[in-house]
Design an enzyme around this catalytic site. Structure first.
Site: not given
Length: 338
Positions: A25, A28, A100, A150, A233
């Site tokens: 993360c 990001k 999430d 993908s 979160d």
């Protein structure tokens, strides 16, 4: 017979984290830049939307059914390798995506894989291991993984889009915090520091991996049972970033007791040794004007609280039995760190 996940193939001698500009993360888009970009989507008006873009919640919530007693939750999350072990990367990414739904007070129902893969560089056997790691966590959560999408990508990326359900009146939201309540954190901080050290040196932190692969399911259910209404979160924007977003959305201030914030084993040493990611520094820059540091709180303390987490814990407004209280909400705005 062991309950440990079974790895399908042997690991090739390659460090996945060296193939990405960032990890987990921490890769990001910075929060301030992201808010400016998604502002082009603002202004949508649909009666069935309960939670949309306005407050940066963890998942969208849409009311369905004749009586509107079901909220469908929808989210997607993927990132570049956060560890070198492909199976563990898959586990971490899946736990992070499922989080999430838990952060909204919901139950995940189905997941699909999202994959970017450098097919001319990395073998498909390694991708199979990533997918196996994701499936292992999904099985633990009782969630089928059915299909996905993908692309051929120069940087490896993996995650999931997850659909869940919740009761519309029992959602955990960013805008529902009230002043005068304790703040609970359900996982320790510091995995960003340990992941950055891993990327830099190859040193593996089993404590960080254990934290990142832990589902937030039990914490979510405990928060709902305790009557919580507001939660999120802690992921790429760090504790300070997510506190700021909740406080702004709810119109309350936050007071954090730095000494009460739990740390992953080894995180303090990684901070001392300078393994601070660029994403963490951008997090702190974003909220700095709204953070008031008390006596004895230095730059390193603020960097720790801004540490870009991957698959972090829940930040709950209210007391959740069994988890540490790290501060309280107050009248006003901004964040006081003491």
């Amino acid at each position: 017979m062991s309950d440990s996940p079974i790895r399908p193939v042997a690991q090739p001698a390659i460090r996945l984290t060296t193939m990405a500009h960032g990890g987990g993360c921490a890769s990001k888009i910075p929060p301030g830049e992201l808010e400016e970009v998604v502002s082009t989507l603002a202004g949508q008006q649909y009666e069935q939307v309960i939670v949309g873009l306005e407050d940066g919640d963890d998942a969208a919530a849409v009311r369905i059914g004749e009586n509107g007693q079901i909220a469908v939750l929808s989210t997607a999350d993927f990132f570049t390798p956060v560890v070198d072990d492909a199976f563990d990367w898959g586990r971490i990414a899946a736990a992070n995506a499922l989080s999430d739904i838990y952060a909204m007070g919901g139950d995940p129902v189905v997941a699909i894989n999202l994959v970017g893969w450098p097919r001319s560089v990395l073998p498909y056997e390694l991708l199979q291991e990533v997918l196996a790691g994701g499936l292992a966590i999904a099985k633990e959560a009782g969630v089928p993984v059915i299909g996905g999408h993908s692309v051929d990508d120069p940087e490896p990326k993996y995650g999931m889009a997850v659909t869940g359900t919740a009761h519309p009146d029992r959602l955990l939201r960013n805008d529902a915090a009230e002043a005068g309540l304790p703040i609970t954190l359900t996982k320790p901080l510091g995995v960003g520091l340990l992941n950055n050290r891993h990327k830099s040196t190859g040193e593996v932190s089993s404590a960080a991996i254990e934290t990142m692969t832990q589902l937030n399911r039990d914490a979510s259910k405990a928060a709902l049972a305790a009557g919580a209404k507001a939660a999120t979160d802690v992921t790429g924007f760090g504790l300070l970033g997510h506190l700021f977003k909740m406080g702004r959305a709810s119109g309350v201030g936050m007071v954090i007791d730095r000494a009460a914030v739990p740390l992953v084993e080894g995180a303090a040493e990684a901070l001392r040794d300078g393994y601070v990611s660029g994403g963490t520094r951008r997090n702190l820059d974003w909220v700095r004007e709204d953070v008031r540091a008390g006596a004895g709180i230095g730059e390193e303390d603020l960097l720790l609280l801004a540490d870009a987490q991957t698959s972090g814990g829940l930040l709950v407004i209210g007391e959740v039995p069994g988890y540490p209280i790290i501060g309280e909400t107050v009248e006003g705005s901004g964040i006081d760190v003491r």
